[in-house]
Design a protein around this motif. Structure first.
Motif, mmCIF file in Angstrom:
data_model
loop_
_atom_site.group_PDB
_atom_site.id
_atom_site.type_symbol
_atom_site.label_atom_id
_atom_site.label_comp_id
_atom_site.label_asym_id
_atom_site.label_seq_id
_atom_site.Cartn_x
_atom_site.Cartn_y
_atom_site.Cartn_z
ATOM 1 N N ILE A 4 4.215 24.142 -9.317
ATOM 2 C CA ILE A 4 4.714 24.039 -10.689
ATOM 3 C C ILE A 4 4.506 25.337 -11.466
ATOM 4 O O ILE A 4 5.225 25.622 -12.427
ATOM 5 C CB ILE A 4 4.063 22.838 -11.422
ATOM 6 C CG1 ILE A 4 4.913 22.441 -12.647
ATOM 7 C CG2 ILE A 4 2.614 23.131 -11.784
ATOM 8 C CD1 ILE A 4 4.534 21.106 -13.247
ATOM 9 N N LEU A 5 3.561 26.161 -11.014
ATOM 10 C CA LEU A 5 3.321 27.452 -11.679
ATOM 11 C C LEU A 5 4.452 28.442 -11.436
ATOM 12 O O LEU A 5 4.545 29.460 -12.111
ATOM 13 C CB LEU A 5 2.002 28.064 -11.214
ATOM 14 C CG LEU A 5 0.721 27.311 -11.571
ATOM 15 C CD1 LEU A 5 -0.485 28.034 -11.004
ATOM 16 C CD2 LEU A 5 0.585 27.141 -13.071
ATOM 17 N N ASP A 6 5.322 28.134 -10.462
ATOM 18 C CA ASP A 6 6.481 28.996 -10.210
ATOM 19 C C ASP A 6 7.596 28.760 -11.225
ATOM 20 O O ASP A 6 8.582 29.509 -11.245
ATOM 21 C CB ASP A 6 7.034 28.765 -8.801
ATOM 22 C CG ASP A 6 6.136 29.344 -7.718
ATOM 23 O OD1 ASP A 6 5.372 30.276 -8.027
ATOM 24 O OD2 ASP A 6 6.188 28.855 -6.574
ATOM 25 N N LEU A 7 7.451 27.734 -12.062
ATOM 26 C CA LEU A 7 8.465 27.429 -13.075
ATOM 27 C C LEU A 7 8.052 28.018 -14.419
ATOM 28 O O LEU A 7 6.861 28.002 -14.777
ATOM 29 C CB LEU A 7 8.640 25.916 -13.238
ATOM 30 C CG LEU A 7 9.604 25.195 -12.281
ATOM 31 C CD1 LEU A 7 9.157 25.352 -10.845
ATOM 32 C CD2 LEU A 7 9.729 23.719 -12.660
ATOM 33 N N ASP A 8 9.015 28.525 -15.168
ATOM 34 C CA ASP A 8 8.731 28.879 -16.559
ATOM 35 C C ASP A 8 9.038 27.669 -17.431
ATOM 36 O O ASP A 8 9.486 26.625 -16.943
ATOM 37 C CB ASP A 8 9.509 30.122 -16.993
ATOM 38 C CG ASP A 8 11.019 29.949 -16.924
ATOM 39 O OD1 ASP A 8 11.520 28.808 -17.071
ATOM 40 O OD2 ASP A 8 11.724 30.962 -16.729
ATOM 41 N N ILE A 9 8.805 27.778 -18.722
ATOM 42 C CA ILE A 9 8.935 26.623 -19.609
ATOM 43 C C ILE A 9 10.355 26.084 -19.640
ATOM 44 O O ILE A 9 10.571 24.865 -19.655
ATOM 45 C CB ILE A 9 8.432 26.963 -21.041
ATOM 46 C CG1 ILE A 9 8.364 25.718 -21.920
ATOM 47 C CG2 ILE A 9 9.299 28.038 -21.676
ATOM 48 C CD1 ILE A 9 7.326 24.715 -21.487
ATOM 49 N N GLU A 10 11.337 26.961 -19.613
ATOM 50 C CA GLU A 10 12.733 26.499 -19.661
ATOM 51 C C GLU A 10 13.115 25.785 -18.367
ATOM 52 O O GLU A 10 13.846 24.796 -18.393
ATOM 53 C CB GLU A 10 13.677 27.679 -19.925
ATOM 54 C CG GLU A 10 13.504 28.315 -21.299
ATOM 55 C CD GLU A 10 13.640 27.309 -22.448
ATOM 56 O OE1 GLU A 10 14.513 26.417 -22.357
ATOM 57 O OE2 GLU A 10 12.866 27.409 -23.419
ATOM 58 N N GLU A 11 12.606 26.283 -17.237
ATOM 59 C CA GLU A 11 12.886 25.630 -15.960
ATOM 60 C C GLU A 11 12.245 24.252 -15.897
ATOM 61 O O GLU A 11 12.849 23.293 -15.382
ATOM 62 C CB GLU A 11 12.386 26.508 -14.809
ATOM 63 C CG GLU A 11 13.216 27.770 -14.612
ATOM 64 C CD GLU A 11 12.572 28.759 -13.662
ATOM 65 O OE1 GLU A 11 13.323 29.517 -13.016
ATOM 66 O OE2 GLU A 11 11.326 28.790 -13.556
ATOM 67 N N LEU A 12 11.041 24.109 -16.443
ATOM 68 C CA LEU A 12 10.386 22.801 -16.437
ATOM 69 C C LEU A 12 11.061 21.848 -17.423
ATOM 70 O O LEU A 12 11.181 20.648 -17.149
ATOM 71 C CB LEU A 12 8.897 22.946 -16.756
ATOM 72 C CG LEU A 12 8.053 21.679 -16.574
ATOM 73 C CD1 LEU A 12 8.232 21.075 -15.181
ATOM 74 C CD2 LEU A 12 6.579 21.949 -16.862
ATOM 75 N N LYS A 13 11.521 22.374 -18.537
ATOM 76 C CA LYS A 13 12.290 21.544 -19.475
ATOM 77 C C LYS A 13 13.541 20.996 -18.805
ATOM 78 O O LYS A 13 13.869 19.808 -18.953
ATOM 79 C CB LYS A 13 12.691 22.370 -20.709
ATOM 80 C CG LYS A 13 11.607 22.560 -21.745
ATOM 81 C CD LYS A 13 12.170 23.356 -22.921
ATOM 82 C CE LYS A 13 11.149 23.595 -23.999
ATOM 83 N NZ LYS A 13 11.728 24.389 -25.129
ATOM 84 N N SER A 14 14.232 21.854 -18.082
ATOM 85 C CA SER A 14 15.456 21.429 -17.379
ATOM 86 C C SER A 14 15.134 20.356 -16.345
ATOM 87 O O SER A 14 15.878 19.374 -16.201
ATOM 88 C CB SER A 14 16.125 22.625 -16.693
ATOM 89 O OG SER A 14 16.575 23.561 -17.643
ATOM 90 N N TRP A 15 14.031 20.538 -15.625
ATOM 91 C CA TRP A 15 13.636 19.536 -14.632
ATOM 92 C C TRP A 15 13.357 18.198 -15.307
ATOM 93 O O TRP A 15 13.764 17.136 -14.799
ATOM 94 C CB TRP A 15 12.416 20.015 -13.861
ATOM 95 C CG TRP A 15 12.021 19.059 -12.769
ATOM 96 C CD1 TRP A 15 12.457 19.072 -11.479
ATOM 97 C CD2 TRP A 15 11.131 17.936 -12.874
ATOM 98 N NE1 TRP A 15 11.903 18.023 -10.774
ATOM 99 C CE2 TRP A 15 11.086 17.311 -11.609
ATOM 100 C CE3 TRP A 15 10.378 17.401 -13.921
ATOM 101 C CZ2 TRP A 15 10.307 16.174 -11.367
ATOM 102 C CZ3 TRP A 15 9.604 16.271 -13.675
ATOM 103 C CH2 TRP A 15 9.564 15.670 -12.414
ATOM 104 N N MET A 16 12.650 18.231 -16.419
ATOM 105 C CA MET A 16 12.342 16.996 -17.152
ATOM 106 C C MET A 16 13.632 16.281 -17.545
ATOM 107 O O MET A 16 13.784 15.064 -17.338
ATOM 108 C CB MET A 16 11.506 17.315 -18.401
ATOM 109 C CG MET A 16 10.087 17.760 -18.110
ATOM 110 S SD MET A 16 9.048 16.416 -17.473
ATOM 111 C CE MET A 16 7.470 17.257 -17.334
ATOM 112 N N LYS A 17 14.568 17.034 -18.095
ATOM 113 C CA LYS A 17 15.837 16.442 -18.543
ATOM 114 C C LYS A 17 16.604 15.847 -17.375
ATOM 115 O O LYS A 17 17.134 14.726 -17.458
ATOM 116 C CB LYS A 17 16.668 17.508 -19.256
ATOM 117 C CG LYS A 17 17.922 16.970 -19.933
ATOM 118 C CD LYS A 17 18.616 18.071 -20.707
ATOM 119 C CE LYS A 17 19.868 17.540 -21.402
ATOM 120 N NZ LYS A 17 20.553 18.618 -22.162
#
Length: 344
Positions: A4-17
């Motif tokens: 999960i540390l390979d994701l930035d905040i925007e990438e994690l937001k997209s995953w959540m959505k």
């Protein structure tokens, strides 16, 4: 599963959505992780269903410190980090009056072949992800119990040989949702991959670029640094001037002084001619002697003479403070000895 540390905040937001979750959950998850909670189950303000999705898709890739060596005066600690796939990398934490610095690795091993560096012995195994670089800082910070404020990409590996992951790391470590360390507190050291230096310049980052020069001419540089067979010193200096013009940032030239090899008065004068007039600084480094070669560091008198010649010509020059000599803090030494013991 993905770190999960390979994701930035925007990438994690997209995953959540994409997975039916509210985007703000990404900020909550990162808040826990960057506050040293590294088990999804301990994130108490996130629903069980969301946690199950996270556990199914991600792991929190914090490396484990398998060995730590502390210098006698305790200002330097060298860590061996065990990665999730069993590989080992090194990092060095240095405590100064002005704050704590860490030197991290960007690859497992190195392909550059520089003769005075132990990390290149055996070549590169693989490159590290941005999250694996972040993890070295996070676990070191937790062990230290204090914030780390300065980062040097100068451990095992050639950062520009891992260009995309390193650039992502710089942006992620600078994020307000991550470690929030300013780019001006980050130094990237390279042996001189010319096209990547120019690419880096075009990104207009505010990091400090350090060039491992170590010789004032091609003939000498080729003997210790194989990269010199690919890019000449004139090409390297041109790329440095391009970097300065594009970013307005001062470059550091690292010059490891080797007794009887590159430390003469004549070589100091050659270095002056090479870089005089550039927005630069020279960092003279008494080499760390390693068993795999017979290179010896210059004596104090020779180092002072070399420094004085540069300064006489208006080139700002410092001699790197030697830290961690009693714990083999040179790149690659401890990793190599640890692997050898593990294989017995």
């Amino acid at each position: 599963m993905k770190n999960i540390l390979d994701l930035d905040i925007e990438e994690l937001k997209s995953w959540m959505k994409e997975n039916g979750e509210k985007e703000f959950r990404a900020k909550q998850v990162f808040s826990w992780i960057y506050n040293e909670v590294w088990d999804f189950k301990e994130m108490t303000n996130i629903s069980k269903d969301t946690l199950k999705k996270l556990e199914k898709n991600f792991f929190i890739g914090i490396p484990r410190i398998v060995e730590t060596y502390s210098s006698k005066n305790s200002d330097t600690r060298k860590h061996l980090f065990l990665l999730h796939d069993g590989n080992i990398v090194e990092g060095v934490v240095m405590q100064y009056n002005h704050g704590n610095s860490i030197c991290i690795s960007t690859q497992v091993g190195c392909n550059m072949g520089c003769k005075f560096c132990a990390s290149t012995i055996g070549g590169a195994v693989r490159s590290l992800s941005s999250g694996e670089m972040l993890g070295q800082i996070m676990v070191s910070q937790k062990q230290l119990g204090e914030r780390i404020s300065n980062i040097v990409l100068m451990g095992s590996g050639e950062p520009l040989d891992n260009y995309d992951n390193v650039v992502k790391f710089i942006k992620d470590v600078n994020s307000q949702y991550g470690l929030n360390i300013g780019q001006r507190h980050i130094t990237l050291s390279t042996c001189g991959i010319v096209p990547k230096i120019k690419s880096l310049a075009n990104l207009d980052l505010q990091i400090t670029l350090a060039i491992s020069l170590h010789a004032p001419n091609d003939e000498l540089r080729v003997k210790t640094m194989p990269i010199a067979k690919v890019y000449s010193i004139s090409e390297l200096i041109d790329s440095c001037k391009y970097y300065i013009d594009k970013t307005g940032r001062r470059i550091t030239f690292e010059y490891a002084l080797v007794k009887g090899v590159n430390d003469s008065k004549e070589q100091a004068e050659q270095l002056v001619k090479l870089i005089r007039g550039m927005l630069c600084h020279v960092n003279l480094i008494p080499i760390n002697e390693i068993d795999e070669n017979d290179l010896k560091k210059s004596n104090e008198e020779q180092v002072k003479c070399f420094r004085d010649i540069l300064m006489k010509h208006g080139i700002e020059t410092t001699v790197r403070k030697e830290m961690g000599l009693d714990i083999n803090a040179a790149c690659g030494q401890l990793r190599k000895s640890y692997i050898e013991k593990r294989e017995l």
